[in-house]
Scaffold this motif. Structure first.
Motif, PDB file in Angstrom:
ATOM      1  N   TYR A 152       0.750  -1.394  -0.158  1.00  0.00           N
ATOM      2  CA  TYR A 152      -0.146   0.079   0.077  1.00  0.00           C
ATOM      3  C   TYR A 152       0.946   1.187  -0.310  1.00  0.00           C
ATOM      4  O   TYR A 152       1.921   0.955   1.405  1.00  0.00           O
ATOM      5  CB  TYR A 152      -0.794   0.025   1.262  1.00  0.00           C
ATOM      6  N   ASP A 153       0.255   2.035  -0.459  1.00  0.00           N
ATOM      7  CA  ASP A 153       1.448   3.230  -0.766  1.00  0.00           C
ATOM      8  C   ASP A 153       0.335   4.650  -1.215  1.00  0.00           C
ATOM      9  O   ASP A 153       0.295   5.561  -1.853  1.00  0.00           O
ATOM     10  CB  ASP A 153       2.470   3.390  -2.187  1.00  0.00           C
ATOM     11  N   GLY A 154      -0.607   4.086  -0.649  1.00  0.00           N
ATOM     12  CA  GLY A 154      -1.688   5.583  -0.283  1.00  0.00           C
ATOM     13  C   GLY A 154      -3.023   6.002  -1.216  1.00  0.00           C
ATOM     14  O   GLY A 154      -2.700   4.447  -1.853  1.00  0.00           O
ATOM     15  N   GLY A 155      -3.901   6.569  -1.264  1.00  0.00           N
ATOM     16  CA  GLY A 155      -5.083   6.148  -1.962  1.00  0.00           C
ATOM     17  C   GLY A 155      -5.873   5.264  -1.489  1.00  0.00           C
ATOM     18  O   GLY A 155      -5.751   4.916  -0.267  1.00  0.00           O
ATOM     19  N   HIS A 156      -6.265   4.427  -2.647  1.00  0.00           N
ATOM     20  CA  HIS A 156      -7.194   3.316  -2.222  1.00  0.00           C
ATOM     21  C   HIS A 156      -6.656   1.892  -3.442  1.00  0.00           C
ATOM     22  O   HIS A 156      -6.350   1.959  -4.503  1.00  0.00           O
ATOM     23  CB  HIS A 156      -8.454   3.462  -3.069  1.00  0.00           C
ATOM     24  N   LEU A 157      -6.157   0.828  -2.376  1.00  0.00           N
ATOM     25  CA  LEU A 157      -6.254  -0.251  -3.166  1.00  0.00           C
ATOM     26  C   LEU A 157      -6.687  -1.153  -3.146  1.00  0.00           C
ATOM     27  O   LEU A 157      -7.665  -2.048  -1.946  1.00  0.00           O
ATOM     28  CB  LEU A 157      -4.732  -0.816  -2.475  1.00  0.00           C
ATOM     29  N   ASP A 211      -8.596   4.500   1.737  1.00  0.00           N
ATOM     30  CA  ASP A 211      -8.328   5.802   2.539  1.00  0.00           C
ATOM     31  C   ASP A 211      -9.520   5.978   3.384  1.00  0.00           C
ATOM     32  O   ASP A 211     -10.773   6.656   2.546  1.00  0.00           O
ATOM     33  CB  ASP A 211      -7.878   7.169   1.331  1.00  0.00           C
ATOM     34  N   PRO A 212      -8.666   7.155   4.807  1.00  0.00           N
ATOM     35  CA  PRO A 212     -10.254   7.197   5.231  1.00  0.00           C
ATOM     36  C   PRO A 212     -10.971   8.440   4.465  1.00  0.00           C
ATOM     37  O   PRO A 212     -11.609   8.514   5.077  1.00  0.00           O
ATOM     38  CB  PRO A 212      -9.554   7.730   7.000  1.00  0.00           C
ATOM     39  N   ASP A 213     -10.780   9.033   3.642  1.00  0.00           N
ATOM     40  CA  ASP A 213     -11.699  10.110   2.899  1.00  0.00           C
ATOM     41  C   ASP A 213     -12.797   9.366   2.199  1.00  0.00           C
ATOM     42  O   ASP A 213     -13.963  10.166   1.984  1.00  0.00           O
ATOM     43  CB  ASP A 213     -11.460  10.628   1.908  1.00  0.00           C
ATOM     44  N   ILE A 214     -12.430   8.166   2.359  1.00  0.00           N
ATOM     45  CA  ILE A 214     -14.371   7.221   1.564  1.00  0.00           C
ATOM     46  C   ILE A 214     -15.212   7.456   2.756  1.00  0.00           C
ATOM     47  O   ILE A 214     -16.111   7.192   1.786  1.00  0.00           O
ATOM     48  CB  ILE A 214     -13.404   5.733   1.441  1.00  0.00           C
ATOM     49  N   PHE A 215     -14.711   7.731   3.987  1.00  0.00           N
ATOM     50  CA  PHE A 215     -16.288   8.214   4.046  1.00  0.00           C
ATOM     51  C   PHE A 215     -17.058   8.976   3.748  1.00  0.00           C
ATOM     52  O   PHE A 215     -18.335   9.082   3.882  1.00  0.00           O
ATOM     53  CB  PHE A 215     -16.082   8.135   5.874  1.00  0.00           C
ATOM     54  N   HIS A 216     -16.299  10.628   3.836  1.00  0.00           N
ATOM     55  CA  HIS A 216     -16.639  11.723   3.347  1.00  0.00           C
ATOM     56  C   HIS A 216     -17.924  11.397   1.540  1.00  0.00           C
ATOM     57  O   HIS A 216     -18.099  11.520   1.345  1.00  0.00           O
ATOM     58  CB  HIS A 216     -15.669  12.706   2.650  1.00  0.00           C
ATOM     59  N   ILE A 235     -15.276   5.272  -4.253  1.00  0.00           N
ATOM     60  CA  ILE A 235     -13.881   5.285  -4.924  1.00  0.00           C
ATOM     61  C   ILE A 235     -13.506   5.205  -6.866  1.00  0.00           C
ATOM     62  O   ILE A 235     -12.539   6.092  -6.290  1.00  0.00           O
ATOM     63  CB  ILE A 235     -13.225   3.625  -5.494  1.00  0.00           C
ATOM     64  N   ASP A 236     -14.474   5.398  -6.867  1.00  0.00           N
ATOM     65  CA  ASP A 236     -14.116   6.099  -8.289  1.00  0.00           C
ATOM     66  C   ASP A 236     -14.750   7.542  -8.891  1.00  0.00           C
ATOM     67  O   ASP A 236     -13.985   7.929  -9.239  1.00  0.00           O
ATOM     68  CB  ASP A 236     -15.497   5.426  -8.948  1.00  0.00           C
ATOM     69  N   GLU A 241      -8.532  12.938  -7.045  1.00  0.00           N
ATOM     70  CA  GLU A 241      -7.637  12.930  -5.738  1.00  0.00           C
ATOM     71  C   GLU A 241      -7.091  12.249  -5.036  1.00  0.00           C
ATOM     72  O   GLU A 241      -6.163  12.208  -4.005  1.00  0.00           O
ATOM     73  CB  GLU A 241      -8.799  13.813  -5.060  1.00  0.00           C
ATOM     74  N   ARG A 242      -7.723  10.540  -5.190  1.00  0.00           N
ATOM     75  CA  ARG A 242      -7.193   9.351  -4.444  1.00  0.00           C
ATOM     76  C   ARG A 242      -6.736   8.830  -5.858  1.00  0.00           C
ATOM     77  O   ARG A 242      -8.149   7.749  -5.934  1.00  0.00           O
ATOM     78  CB  ARG A 242      -8.797   9.432  -3.589  1.00  0.00           C
ATOM     79  N   PRO A 243      -5.585   7.786  -5.946  1.00  0.00           N
ATOM     80  CA  PRO A 243      -5.374   7.323  -6.920  1.00  0.00           C
ATOM     81  C   PRO A 243      -5.649   5.966  -6.482  1.00  0.00           C
ATOM     82  O   PRO A 243      -6.292   5.503  -5.135  1.00  0.00           O
ATOM     83  CB  PRO A 243      -3.790   7.357  -7.014  1.00  0.00           C
ATOM     84  N   ILE A 244      -6.802   5.433  -7.622  1.00  0.00           N
ATOM     85  CA  ILE A 244      -6.903   3.907  -7.593  1.00  0.00           C
ATOM     86  C   ILE A 244      -5.513   3.338  -7.908  1.00  0.00           C
ATOM     87  O   ILE A 244      -4.793   2.758  -8.844  1.00  0.00           O
ATOM     88  CB  ILE A 244      -8.218   3.710  -8.233  1.00  0.00           C
TER      89      ILE A 244
END
Ligand code: G1P
Length: 294
Positions: A152-157, A211-216, A235-236, A241-244
């Motif tokens: 994991y290197d950030g964003g959504h995996l 990424d915890p931004d998923i809740f927003h 996620i999409d 902003e949040r790479p997949i």
């Protein structure tokens, strides 16, 4: 903000209609592959990945899940009294201790989709990225979540697997940008596309590090496929902003949300157990014999 993945969410509120009547009184997550319920494999995988807090998003009609995952002292005492201390110890090891383990049960009252289930866990997660495990995707061999967290290197995996064209409509599917070893960079994801609309054949399997931004994103996510709030859509929605990224895992995945997948998983594990392998060989031998005699 920590990048350590400390929380795993287990969405387990579903009705399990594909396994009725077996799931009328028994939650689908407690259906066993040999002697171990699906939920136990998922818990063991989360533990192996070093998860601190386990959040189960369940339903009030499924109290048996909590009974299974928590320690049952009375049962252990009974087993000890009957001269089965080793079995008692195994049960203790597998279960959560209410005093020392960090376990939360929260309820999803209505079947509003996987995205909604994840949102139900929001107030119970620790800071940092969160893992989501769908127990009916059983992954045997190298534990999947641990290797995902390492990568994991950030964003959504999301964990991924190539599927046949006729199967893409059962999954979330990645819109692929590039491929580097086990990691696929994606610019989007589509939930259960028709085969002609699928951006690739790379399907999402039930493991996520988000990424915890998923809740927003989930808060404002409109219903999608099947009229449900889809995790894929949330996620999409913020892919810029949040790479997949997709992760090609090493283990073998069984779709234990289907009868054929359950059977394959059972045969796979039976084949690894010397006593059961004998039964399997004898059965297969008899069948072949009967076929050739026919
Ligand atoms: C869910 C997800 C889907 C994913 C699948 C993996 O679908 O919505 O994106 O590909 O799990 O098993 P479900 O199987 O719950 O319909």
């Amino acid at each position: 903000m920590t990048t350590q993945v400390r929380t795993a969410i287990f969405p387990v509120a579903g009705l399990g209609t594909r396994f009725l009547p077996a799931t009328k009184a028994t939650p689908k997550e407690l259906l066993p592959v040999l002697d171990t319920p699906l939920i136990q494999y998922a818990i063991d995988e989360a533990r192996a990945a070093g998860i601190e807090r386990m959040v189960f998003v369940s339903h009030k009609s499924k109290p048996a899940i909590e009974r299974h995952v928590m320690d049952d002292i009375r049962l252990r005492r009974e087993l000890e009294a009957r001269g089965k201390p080793q079995l008692a110890e195994e049960l203790k090891e597998a279960a959560f201790c209410p005093k020392t383990d960090d376990v939360v049960f929260t309820m999803q009252d209505e079947p509003r989709g996987l995205g909604h289930a994840v949102l139900c866990a929001r107030e119970h997660v620790l800071d940092g990225p969160v893992a989501v495990i769908l127990p009916d995707d059983l992954i045997l061999g190298t534990p999947c979540l641990g290797e995902m967290i390492e990568a994991y290197d950030g964003g959504h995996l999301v964990s991924t697997m190539a599927v046949a064209a006729e199967d893409v409509s059962k999954y979330g599917v990645l819109a692929v940008t590039s491929q580097q070893g086990r990691i696929t960079r994606a610019h989007g994801m589509v939930e259960k596309p028709a085969v002609e609309d699928a951006p690739s054949r790379l399907a999402v399997i039930g493991r996520y590090v988000l990424d915890p931004d998923i809740f927003h994103a989930l808060e404002t996510q409109a219903p999608g496929a099947g009229g449900e709030i889809q995790l894929t859509d949330a996620i999409d929605a913020h892919a810029m902003e949040r790479p997949i990224s997709g992760f090609r895992f090493s283990g073998t995945r069984f779709d234990c949300g289907s009868k054929s997948g359950m059977l394959e998983a059972t045969l796979h594990l039976a084949g690894q157990d010397p006593e059961l392998a004998e039964v399997l060989d004898a059965y297969t031998g008899n069948r072949n014999h009967a076929r050739s005699a026919a």
